[in-house]
Design a protein around this motif. Structure first.
Motif, PDB file in Angstrom:
ATOM      1  N   GLU A 217      43.134  43.488  57.074  1.00 61.22           N
ATOM      2  CA  GLU A 217      42.194  43.116  56.019  1.00 61.22           C
ATOM      3  C   GLU A 217      42.917  42.850  54.703  1.00 61.22           C
ATOM      4  OE1 GLU A 217      38.048  44.758  53.954  1.00 61.22           O
ATOM      5  OE2 GLU A 217      39.057  45.902  55.531  1.00 61.22           O
ATOM      6  N   LEU A 218      42.578  41.737  54.073  1.00 58.54           N
ATOM      7  CA  LEU A 218      43.208  41.350  52.810  1.00 58.54           C
ATOM      8  C   LEU A 218      42.794  42.292  51.692  1.00 58.54           C
ATOM      9  CD1 LEU A 218      44.779  39.214  51.068  1.00 58.54           C
ATOM     10  CD2 LEU A 218      42.565  38.050  50.777  1.00 58.54           C
ATOM     11  N   ARG A 219      43.765  42.752  50.910  1.00 54.91           N
ATOM     12  CA  ARG A 219      43.451  43.508  49.695  1.00 54.91           C
ATOM     13  C   ARG A 219      43.035  42.506  48.632  1.00 54.91           C
ATOM     14  NH1 ARG A 219      47.573  47.787  46.942  1.00 54.91           N
ATOM     15  NH2 ARG A 219      46.835  49.056  48.683  1.00 54.91           N
ATOM     16  N   THR A 220      41.758  42.425  48.355  1.00 56.75           N
ATOM     17  CA  THR A 220      41.226  41.415  47.449  1.00 56.75           C
ATOM     18  C   THR A 220      41.422  41.829  45.991  1.00 56.75           C
ATOM     19  OG1 THR A 220      39.027  42.404  47.661  1.00 56.75           O
ATOM     20  CG2 THR A 220      39.551  40.551  49.118  1.00 56.75           C
ATOM     21  N   MET A 221      41.027  40.930  45.082  1.00 53.46           N
ATOM     22  CA  MET A 221      41.192  41.144  43.649  1.00 53.46           C
ATOM     23  C   MET A 221      39.830  41.388  43.016  1.00 53.46           C
ATOM     24  SD  MET A 221      43.356  38.720  41.004  1.00 53.46           S
ATOM     25  CE  MET A 221      42.174  37.380  40.850  1.00 53.46           C
ATOM     26  N   ASN A 222      39.799  42.159  41.915  1.00 58.88           N
ATOM     27  CA  ASN A 222      38.556  42.348  41.180  1.00 58.88           C
ATOM     28  C   ASN A 222      38.720  41.848  39.743  1.00 58.88           C
ATOM     29  OD1 ASN A 222      39.688  44.492  39.547  1.00 58.88           O
ATOM     30  ND2 ASN A 222      39.282  45.920  41.223  1.00 58.88           N
ATOM     31  N   ALA A 223      37.631  41.870  38.987  1.00 58.34           N
ATOM     32  CA  ALA A 223      37.625  41.302  37.640  1.00 58.34           C
ATOM     33  C   ALA A 223      38.612  42.013  36.719  1.00 58.34           C
ATOM     34  CB  ALA A 223      36.212  41.362  37.050  1.00 58.34           C
ATOM     35  N   MET A 224      38.697  43.334  36.809  1.00 57.17           N
ATOM     36  CA  MET A 224      39.613  44.073  35.941  1.00 57.17           C
ATOM     37  C   MET A 224      41.060  43.696  36.232  1.00 57.17           C
ATOM     38  SD  MET A 224      40.341  46.120  33.534  1.00 57.17           S
ATOM     39  CE  MET A 224      38.822  46.988  33.123  1.00 57.17           C
ATOM     40  N   GLN A 225      41.413  43.579  37.484  1.00 59.31           N
ATOM     41  CA  GLN A 225      42.783  43.196  37.837  1.00 59.31           C
ATOM     42  C   GLN A 225      43.100  41.795  37.333  1.00 59.31           C
ATOM     43  OE1 GLN A 225      42.145  43.892  41.963  1.00 59.31           O
ATOM     44  NE2 GLN A 225      42.956  45.971  41.934  1.00 59.31           N
ATOM     45  N   ALA A 226      42.143  40.864  37.481  1.00 56.63           N
ATOM     46  CA  ALA A 226      42.351  39.502  36.974  1.00 56.63           C
ATOM     47  C   ALA A 226      42.556  39.520  35.470  1.00 56.63           C
ATOM     48  CB  ALA A 226      41.157  38.618  37.341  1.00 56.63           C
ATOM     49  N   ALA A 227      41.731  40.296  34.747  1.00 59.15           N
ATOM     50  CA  ALA A 227      41.829  40.361  33.290  1.00 59.15           C
ATOM     51  C   ALA A 227      43.149  40.984  32.851  1.00 59.15           C
ATOM     52  CB  ALA A 227      40.648  41.160  32.721  1.00 59.15           C
ATOM     53  N   GLN A 228      43.609  42.012  33.551  1.00 54.22           N
ATOM     54  CA  GLN A 228      44.880  42.657  33.203  1.00 54.22           C
ATOM     55  C   GLN A 228      46.053  41.696  33.388  1.00 54.22           C
ATOM     56  OE1 GLN A 228      44.513  45.983  35.869  1.00 54.22           O
ATOM     57  NE2 GLN A 228      43.742  47.357  34.287  1.00 54.22           N
ATOM     58  N   ILE A 229      46.004  40.901  34.447  1.00 55.69           N
ATOM     59  CA  ILE A 229      47.086  39.943  34.679  1.00 55.69           C
ATOM     60  C   ILE A 229      47.051  38.829  33.638  1.00 55.69           C
ATOM     61  CG2 ILE A 229      47.989  38.227  36.293  1.00 55.69           C
ATOM     62  CD1 ILE A 229      46.879  40.072  38.541  1.00 55.69           C
ATOM     63  N   LEU A 230      45.869  38.295  33.332  1.00 56.13           N
ATOM     64  CA  LEU A 230      45.756  37.213  32.350  1.00 56.13           C
ATOM     65  C   LEU A 230      46.209  37.683  30.967  1.00 56.13           C
ATOM     66  CD1 LEU A 230      42.393  35.825  33.662  1.00 56.13           C
ATOM     67  CD2 LEU A 230      44.460  34.437  33.391  1.00 56.13           C
ATOM     68  N   ALA A 231      45.774  38.858  30.551  1.00 59.26           N
ATOM     69  CA  ALA A 231      46.210  39.395  29.263  1.00 59.26           C
ATOM     70  C   ALA A 231      47.718  39.642  29.273  1.00 59.26           C
ATOM     71  CB  ALA A 231      45.459  40.686  28.948  1.00 59.26           C
ATOM     72  N   GLY A 232      48.233  40.161  30.390  1.00 58.60           N
ATOM     73  CA  GLY A 232      49.670  40.403  30.504  1.00 58.60           C
ATOM     74  C   GLY A 232      50.467  39.117  30.458  1.00 58.60           C
ATOM     75  N   LEU A 233      49.948  38.064  31.085  1.00 61.79           N
ATOM     76  CA  LEU A 233      50.636  36.779  31.086  1.00 61.79           C
ATOM     77  C   LEU A 233      50.800  36.245  29.663  1.00 61.79           C
ATOM     78  CD1 LEU A 233      51.775  34.328  32.670  1.00 61.79           C
ATOM     79  CD2 LEU A 233      49.426  33.441  32.767  1.00 61.79           C
ATOM     80  N   TYR A 234      49.733  36.308  28.875  1.00 55.38           N
ATOM     81  CA  TYR A 234      49.821  35.804  27.507  1.00 55.38           C
ATOM     82  C   TYR A 234      50.656  36.721  26.612  1.00 55.38           C
ATOM     83  CZ  TYR A 234      46.772  31.803  28.100  1.00 55.38           C
ATOM     84  OH  TYR A 234      46.262  30.580  28.479  1.00 55.38           O
TER      85      TYR A 234
END
Length: 344
Positions: A217-234
Protein backbone atom coordinates in the motif's frame (compact mmCIF):
# COMPACT_ATOMS: atom_id res chain seq x y z
CA UNK A 1 13.39 44.85 -17.45
CA UNK A 2 12.07 41.77 -15.63
CA UNK A 3 12.14 43.60 -12.28
CA UNK A 4 10.36 46.59 -13.81
CA UNK A 5 7.60 44.32 -15.16
CA UNK A 6 7.27 42.59 -11.79
CA UNK A 7 6.91 45.93 -10.03
CA UNK A 8 4.34 47.10 -12.58
CA UNK A 9 2.35 43.92 -11.95
CA UNK A 10 2.43 44.51 -8.20
CA UNK A 11 1.33 48.12 -8.65
CA UNK A 12 -1.57 47.02 -10.87
CA UNK A 13 -2.63 44.42 -8.32
CA UNK A 14 -2.67 46.96 -5.51
CA UNK A 15 -4.52 49.50 -7.62
CA UNK A 16 -7.03 46.83 -8.60
CA UNK A 17 -7.90 46.33 -4.94
CA UNK A 18 -9.00 49.95 -4.77
CA UNK A 19 -10.71 50.50 -8.14
CA UNK A 20 -12.64 47.24 -8.38
CA UNK A 21 -15.54 49.03 -6.65
CA UNK A 22 -16.35 52.63 -5.59
CA UNK A 23 -13.55 54.06 -3.46
CA UNK A 24 -15.55 54.53 -0.27
CA UNK A 25 -16.87 50.98 -0.44
CA UNK A 26 -13.46 49.53 -1.24
CA UNK A 27 -11.85 51.26 1.71
CA UNK A 28 -14.55 49.88 4.00
CA UNK A 29 -13.97 46.43 2.54
CA UNK A 30 -10.20 46.42 3.09
CA UNK A 31 -9.22 43.62 5.43
CA UNK A 32 -6.33 44.04 7.83
CA UNK A 33 -3.80 42.23 5.61
CA UNK A 34 -4.63 44.30 2.52
CA UNK A 35 -4.48 47.52 4.57
CA UNK A 36 -1.05 46.47 5.85
CA UNK A 37 0.22 45.95 2.29
CA UNK A 38 -1.13 49.28 1.04
CA UNK A 39 0.31 51.07 4.06
CA UNK A 40 3.67 49.34 3.51
CA UNK A 41 3.62 50.46 -0.12
CA UNK A 42 2.86 54.06 0.86
CA UNK A 43 5.66 54.18 3.39
CA UNK A 44 8.45 52.08 1.87
CA UNK A 45 7.59 51.46 -1.79
CA UNK A 46 6.79 48.48 -3.97
CA UNK A 47 9.96 46.49 -3.17
CA UNK A 48 8.90 46.21 0.47
CA UNK A 49 5.49 44.91 -0.64
CA UNK A 50 7.14 42.26 -2.80
CA UNK A 51 9.30 41.18 0.12
CA UNK A 52 6.23 40.94 2.34
CA UNK A 53 4.32 38.87 -0.22
CA UNK A 54 7.29 36.55 -0.69
CA UNK A 55 7.50 36.04 3.08
CA UNK A 56 4.03 34.45 3.00
CA UNK A 57 5.44 31.72 0.76
CA UNK A 58 7.66 30.59 3.64
CA UNK A 59 4.61 30.00 5.84
CA UNK A 60 2.99 26.61 6.41
CA UNK A 61 -0.39 28.24 7.28
CA UNK A 62 -0.37 30.05 3.92
CA UNK A 63 0.14 26.81 2.01
CA UNK A 64 -2.51 25.04 4.08
CA UNK A 65 -4.95 27.67 2.81
CA UNK A 66 -3.74 27.13 -0.77
CA UNK A 67 -4.23 23.37 -0.53
CA UNK A 68 -7.54 23.84 1.29
CA UNK A 69 -9.86 20.83 1.06
CA UNK A 70 -8.11 19.42 -2.01
CA UNK A 71 -7.25 15.73 -1.93
CA UNK A 72 -3.44 15.50 -2.22
CA UNK A 73 -3.16 11.77 -1.51
CA UNK A 74 -1.21 11.11 -4.71
CA UNK A 75 0.46 14.52 -4.83
CA UNK A 76 0.18 18.28 -5.17
CA UNK A 77 0.48 19.19 -8.84
CA UNK A 78 0.70 22.46 -10.74
CA UNK A 79 1.75 20.95 -14.09
CA UNK A 80 1.12 17.18 -13.98
CA UNK A 81 -2.34 16.27 -15.31
CA UNK A 82 -2.40 12.46 -15.13
CA UNK A 83 -1.04 10.06 -12.51
CA UNK A 84 -0.64 6.31 -12.98
CA UNK A 85 -0.42 4.43 -9.67
CA UNK A 86 0.76 0.82 -9.44
CA UNK A 87 1.10 -1.51 -6.48
CA UNK A 88 3.41 -4.20 -7.82
CA UNK A 89 2.59 -6.49 -4.88
CA UNK A 90 -0.96 -6.99 -6.26
CA UNK A 91 -0.09 -6.14 -9.11
CA UNK A 92 -2.37 -3.45 -10.54
CA UNK A 93 -2.41 -0.17 -12.45
CA UNK A 94 -4.76 2.77 -11.88
CA UNK A 95 -5.03 6.00 -13.83
CA UNK A 96 -6.12 9.27 -12.21
CA UNK A 97 -6.82 12.67 -13.71
CA UNK A 98 -5.68 15.61 -11.57
CA UNK A 99 -8.61 17.93 -10.80
CA UNK A 100 -9.17 21.06 -8.71
CA UNK A 101 -10.59 18.83 -5.97
CA UNK A 102 -7.96 16.13 -6.19
CA UNK A 103 -8.14 13.05 -8.39
CA UNK A 104 -10.69 11.46 -10.71
CA UNK A 105 -10.27 7.73 -11.29
CA UNK A 106 -10.28 7.04 -15.04
CA UNK A 107 -9.48 3.34 -14.98
CA UNK A 108 -8.22 0.46 -12.86
CA UNK A 109 -7.10 -3.05 -13.76
CA UNK A 110 -4.79 -5.89 -12.90
CA UNK A 111 -1.31 -5.79 -14.45
CA UNK A 112 1.75 -7.89 -15.07
CA UNK A 113 5.10 -6.92 -13.51
CA UNK A 114 8.52 -8.50 -13.13
CA UNK A 115 9.06 -11.35 -10.69
CA UNK A 116 11.78 -9.61 -8.64
CA UNK A 117 10.92 -8.18 -5.22
CA UNK A 118 11.95 -4.85 -3.73
CA UNK A 119 13.80 -2.09 -5.55
CA UNK A 120 15.29 -2.59 -8.97
CA UNK A 121 19.06 -2.34 -8.53
CA UNK A 122 20.82 -3.73 -11.58
CA UNK A 123 20.36 -4.10 -15.31
CA UNK A 124 18.79 -7.48 -16.02
CA UNK A 125 17.67 -8.26 -12.46
CA UNK A 126 14.08 -8.80 -13.67
CA UNK A 127 12.63 -6.37 -11.13
CA UNK A 128 10.11 -3.58 -11.59
CA UNK A 129 11.41 -0.41 -9.91
CA UNK A 130 9.80 1.38 -6.97
CA UNK A 131 9.51 5.17 -7.02
CA UNK A 132 8.11 8.07 -9.04
CA UNK A 133 8.87 8.33 -12.75
CA UNK A 134 8.06 10.72 -15.58
CA UNK A 135 6.66 9.36 -18.81
CA UNK A 136 9.18 10.42 -21.44
CA UNK A 137 7.90 9.04 -24.75
CA UNK A 138 5.04 7.31 -26.55
CA UNK A 139 6.45 4.35 -28.49
CA UNK A 140 4.77 2.53 -31.39
CA UNK A 141 5.87 0.13 -34.12
CA UNK A 142 7.37 -2.13 -31.45
CA UNK A 143 7.89 -5.91 -31.57
CA UNK A 144 4.53 -7.71 -31.08
CA UNK A 145 5.57 -8.79 -27.54
CA UNK A 146 4.91 -5.23 -26.28
CA UNK A 147 1.40 -4.89 -27.68
CA UNK A 148 0.17 -1.89 -29.69
CA UNK A 149 2.22 0.81 -27.95
CA UNK A 150 4.20 1.72 -24.85
CA UNK A 151 4.89 4.67 -22.59
CA UNK A 152 8.56 4.95 -21.64
CA UNK A 153 9.64 6.09 -18.16
CA UNK A 154 12.75 7.92 -16.99
CA UNK A 155 14.06 5.05 -14.86
CA UNK A 156 16.70 5.39 -13.47
CA UNK A 157 15.71 8.76 -12.00
CA UNK A 158 17.98 11.11 -10.06
CA UNK A 159 17.51 9.22 -6.80
CA UNK A 160 18.16 5.85 -8.46
CA UNK A 161 21.37 7.20 -9.99
CA UNK A 162 22.53 8.57 -6.63
CA UNK A 163 22.25 4.98 -5.31
CA UNK A 164 23.98 3.62 -8.43
CA UNK A 165 20.98 1.67 -9.61
CA UNK A 166 21.24 0.64 -13.25
CA UNK A 167 18.97 -0.55 -16.02
CA UNK A 168 16.80 1.01 -18.70
CA UNK A 169 13.75 0.45 -20.88
CA UNK A 170 11.14 0.44 -18.11
CA UNK A 171 7.80 0.95 -19.87
CA UNK A 172 4.05 0.71 -19.45
CA UNK A 173 3.11 -1.49 -22.38
CA UNK A 174 0.51 -3.94 -23.69
CA UNK A 175 0.32 -7.70 -24.02
CA UNK A 176 1.65 -9.83 -26.91
CA UNK A 177 -0.32 -9.21 -30.09
CA UNK A 178 -0.25 -12.92 -30.94
CA UNK A 179 -2.40 -13.63 -27.88
CA UNK A 180 0.30 -15.71 -26.18
CA UNK A 181 -0.06 -14.71 -22.52
CA UNK A 182 1.64 -17.70 -20.93
CA UNK A 183 4.45 -15.51 -19.61
CA UNK A 184 3.04 -13.93 -16.43
CA UNK A 185 6.09 -11.80 -15.68
CA UNK A 186 7.70 -8.90 -17.51
CA UNK A 187 11.37 -8.01 -17.68
CA UNK A 188 10.81 -5.00 -15.41
CA UNK A 189 7.93 -3.19 -17.10
CA UNK A 190 4.22 -2.91 -16.26
CA UNK A 191 1.93 -4.59 -18.80
CA UNK A 192 -1.84 -4.21 -19.10
CA UNK A 193 -4.63 -5.26 -21.45
CA UNK A 194 -4.20 -3.86 -24.97
CA UNK A 195 -7.68 -2.37 -25.28
CA UNK A 196 -7.32 -0.58 -21.95
CA UNK A 197 -3.88 0.69 -22.94
CA UNK A 198 -5.33 2.10 -26.17
CA UNK A 199 -8.09 3.77 -24.15
CA UNK A 200 -5.48 5.41 -21.90
CA UNK A 201 -3.54 6.47 -24.98
CA UNK A 202 -6.59 8.45 -26.09
CA UNK A 203 -6.87 10.17 -22.69
CA UNK A 204 -3.37 11.14 -21.60
CA UNK A 205 -0.47 13.15 -22.92
CA UNK A 206 2.70 11.44 -21.70
CA UNK A 207 4.40 14.85 -21.38
CA UNK A 208 2.28 15.78 -18.38
CA UNK A 209 1.94 12.31 -16.83
CA UNK A 210 3.83 10.39 -14.15
CA UNK A 211 3.72 6.90 -12.65
CA UNK A 212 4.04 6.09 -8.95
CA UNK A 213 5.10 2.49 -8.27
CA UNK A 214 4.94 1.01 -4.78
CA UNK A 215 5.27 -2.48 -3.34
CA UNK A 216 2.40 -2.77 -0.92
CA UNK A 217 0.00 0.00 0.00
CA UNK A 218 1.28 3.44 -1.00
CA UNK A 219 2.06 5.84 1.83
CA UNK A 220 -0.01 8.77 0.60
CA UNK A 221 0.41 12.49 1.29
CA UNK A 222 -1.80 14.82 3.34
CA UNK A 223 -2.36 18.59 3.31
CA UNK A 224 0.02 19.29 6.20
CA UNK A 225 2.85 17.38 4.56
CA UNK A 226 2.27 19.21 1.27
CA UNK A 227 2.28 22.58 3.07
CA UNK A 228 5.47 21.75 4.99
CA UNK A 229 7.27 20.81 1.79
CA UNK A 230 6.06 23.90 -0.13
CA UNK A 231 7.04 26.25 2.70
CA UNK A 232 10.39 24.44 3.01
CA UNK A 233 11.01 24.72 -0.72
CA UNK A 234 10.58 28.50 -0.68
CA UNK A 235 12.64 28.85 2.51
CA UNK A 236 15.44 26.82 0.86
CA UNK A 237 15.26 29.13 -2.17
CA UNK A 238 15.33 32.22 0.09
CA UNK A 239 18.49 31.06 1.90
CA UNK A 240 20.12 30.38 -1.47
CA UNK A 241 19.11 33.76 -2.84
CA UNK A 242 20.39 35.60 0.24
CA UNK A 243 23.70 33.73 0.21
CA UNK A 244 23.08 32.34 3.70
CA UNK A 245 25.25 29.24 3.47
CA UNK A 246 24.46 27.88 6.94
CA UNK A 247 20.72 28.38 6.44
CA UNK A 248 20.90 26.80 2.99
CA UNK A 249 22.82 23.71 4.12
CA UNK A 250 20.34 23.08 6.97
CA UNK A 251 17.96 21.78 4.32
CA UNK A 252 20.34 18.95 3.38
CA UNK A 253 20.48 15.60 5.18
CA UNK A 254 24.07 15.41 6.45
CA UNK A 255 24.04 11.65 6.94
CA UNK A 256 22.24 10.53 3.79
CA UNK A 257 22.57 13.19 1.07
CA UNK A 258 24.06 11.91 -2.19
CA UNK A 259 23.89 13.92 -5.40
CA UNK A 260 23.20 12.17 -8.71
CA UNK A 261 26.92 12.24 -9.56
CA UNK A 262 27.83 10.56 -6.24
CA UNK A 263 28.87 13.72 -4.37
CA UNK A 264 28.13 13.36 -0.64
CA UNK A 265 27.26 16.03 1.89
CA UNK A 266 30.77 17.02 3.01
CA UNK A 267 32.07 17.53 -0.53
CA UNK A 268 28.80 19.21 -1.51
CA UNK A 269 29.03 21.66 1.42
CA UNK A 270 32.63 22.54 0.52
CA UNK A 271 31.64 23.06 -3.12
CA UNK A 272 28.73 25.32 -2.16
CA UNK A 273 30.96 27.23 0.25
CA UNK A 274 33.24 28.17 -2.66
CA UNK A 275 30.24 29.21 -4.78
CA UNK A 276 28.68 31.32 -2.01
CA UNK A 277 32.05 32.99 -1.33
CA UNK A 278 31.81 34.70 -4.73
CA UNK A 279 29.12 36.97 -3.22
CA UNK A 280 27.14 37.01 -6.45
CA UNK A 281 23.70 38.57 -6.60
CA UNK A 282 21.23 35.75 -7.27
CA UNK A 283 17.87 35.91 -9.01
CA UNK A 284 15.95 32.67 -8.49
CA UNK A 285 12.41 32.00 -9.62
CA UNK A 286 10.58 28.71 -9.14
CA UNK A 287 7.28 27.73 -10.75
CA UNK A 288 5.28 24.74 -11.96
CA UNK A 289 5.74 22.82 -8.69
CA UNK A 290 4.81 19.12 -8.56
CA UNK A 291 5.13 17.05 -5.38
CA UNK A 292 4.48 13.30 -5.27
CA UNK A 293 4.79 10.77 -2.43
CA UNK A 294 7.87 8.69 -3.14
CA UNK A 295 7.76 4.97 -2.22
CA UNK A 296 11.01 3.82 -0.63
CA UNK A 297 12.47 1.04 1.45
CA UNK A 298 13.71 3.22 4.29
CA UNK A 299 10.33 3.87 5.92
CA UNK A 300 10.64 7.62 5.40
CA UNK A 301 7.94 10.16 4.57
CA UNK A 302 9.70 10.75 1.28
CA UNK A 303 8.67 12.87 -1.72
CA UNK A 304 9.82 13.90 -5.16
CA UNK A 305 9.67 17.68 -5.66
CA UNK A 306 9.89 18.72 -9.31
CA UNK A 307 9.74 22.35 -10.49
CA UNK A 308 10.96 24.84 -13.05
CA UNK A 309 13.95 26.84 -11.86
CA UNK A 310 15.08 30.06 -13.54
CA UNK A 311 18.44 31.11 -12.13
CA UNK A 312 20.73 34.05 -12.78
CA UNK A 313 23.92 34.98 -10.93
CA UNK A 314 25.35 38.48 -11.34
CA UNK A 315 28.82 39.66 -10.40
CA UNK A 316 29.51 43.39 -10.49
CA UNK A 317 26.25 43.89 -12.33
CA UNK A 318 27.05 41.41 -15.11
CA UNK A 319 25.52 37.97 -15.59
CA UNK A 320 28.11 35.36 -14.60
CA UNK A 321 25.86 32.32 -14.93
CA UNK A 322 22.28 31.55 -15.91
CA UNK A 323 20.15 28.45 -16.35
CA UNK A 324 16.54 27.51 -16.91
CA UNK A 325 15.35 23.93 -16.47
CA UNK A 326 13.17 21.60 -14.46
CA UNK A 327 14.81 20.48 -11.25
CA UNK A 328 14.34 17.43 -9.04
CA UNK A 329 14.67 17.34 -5.26
CA UNK A 330 14.16 14.09 -3.37
CA UNK A 331 13.23 15.00 0.18
CA UNK A 332 11.86 13.63 3.41
CA UNK A 333 10.21 15.26 6.40
CA UNK A 334 12.10 15.16 9.68
CA UNK A 335 9.70 16.37 12.38
CA UNK A 336 8.00 18.57 9.78
CA UNK A 337 11.25 19.99 8.37
CA UNK A 338 12.21 19.35 4.72
CA UNK A 339 15.51 17.50 4.31
CA UNK A 340 17.05 16.94 0.88
CA UNK A 341 18.39 13.45 0.15
CA UNK A 342 19.34 13.95 -3.51
CA UNK A 343 19.02 16.54 -6.25
CA UNK A 344 19.72 17.24 -9.87
Amino acid sequence: MKKILQRCALCCALWGVLVAQPLAQSLDALDESTFELVNLYQQKGITSVQEKLESYLLSVPYWLKVVGERDVSYGYFQTTRYVFVSDKALPDLRLFKVTNQGFELLGSSSALVAQGKGHKKLEGDLTTPIGVYDLTARLSGLPPYYGPLAFATNYPNTYDRSLRRTGSGIWIHGLPLDGNREELNTKGCIAIDNELLKKYDGLVDYRDSIVIISEGELRTMNAMQAAQILAGLYAWKEMWKKGDLAGYLKFYDKENFVRQDGMRYKAFAEYKSRIFAKNEEKQIEISGIDIAPFPNGEGREMYRVNFRQDYRALLNGKVSFSSSHRKDLYVWLQEGEMKILSEK
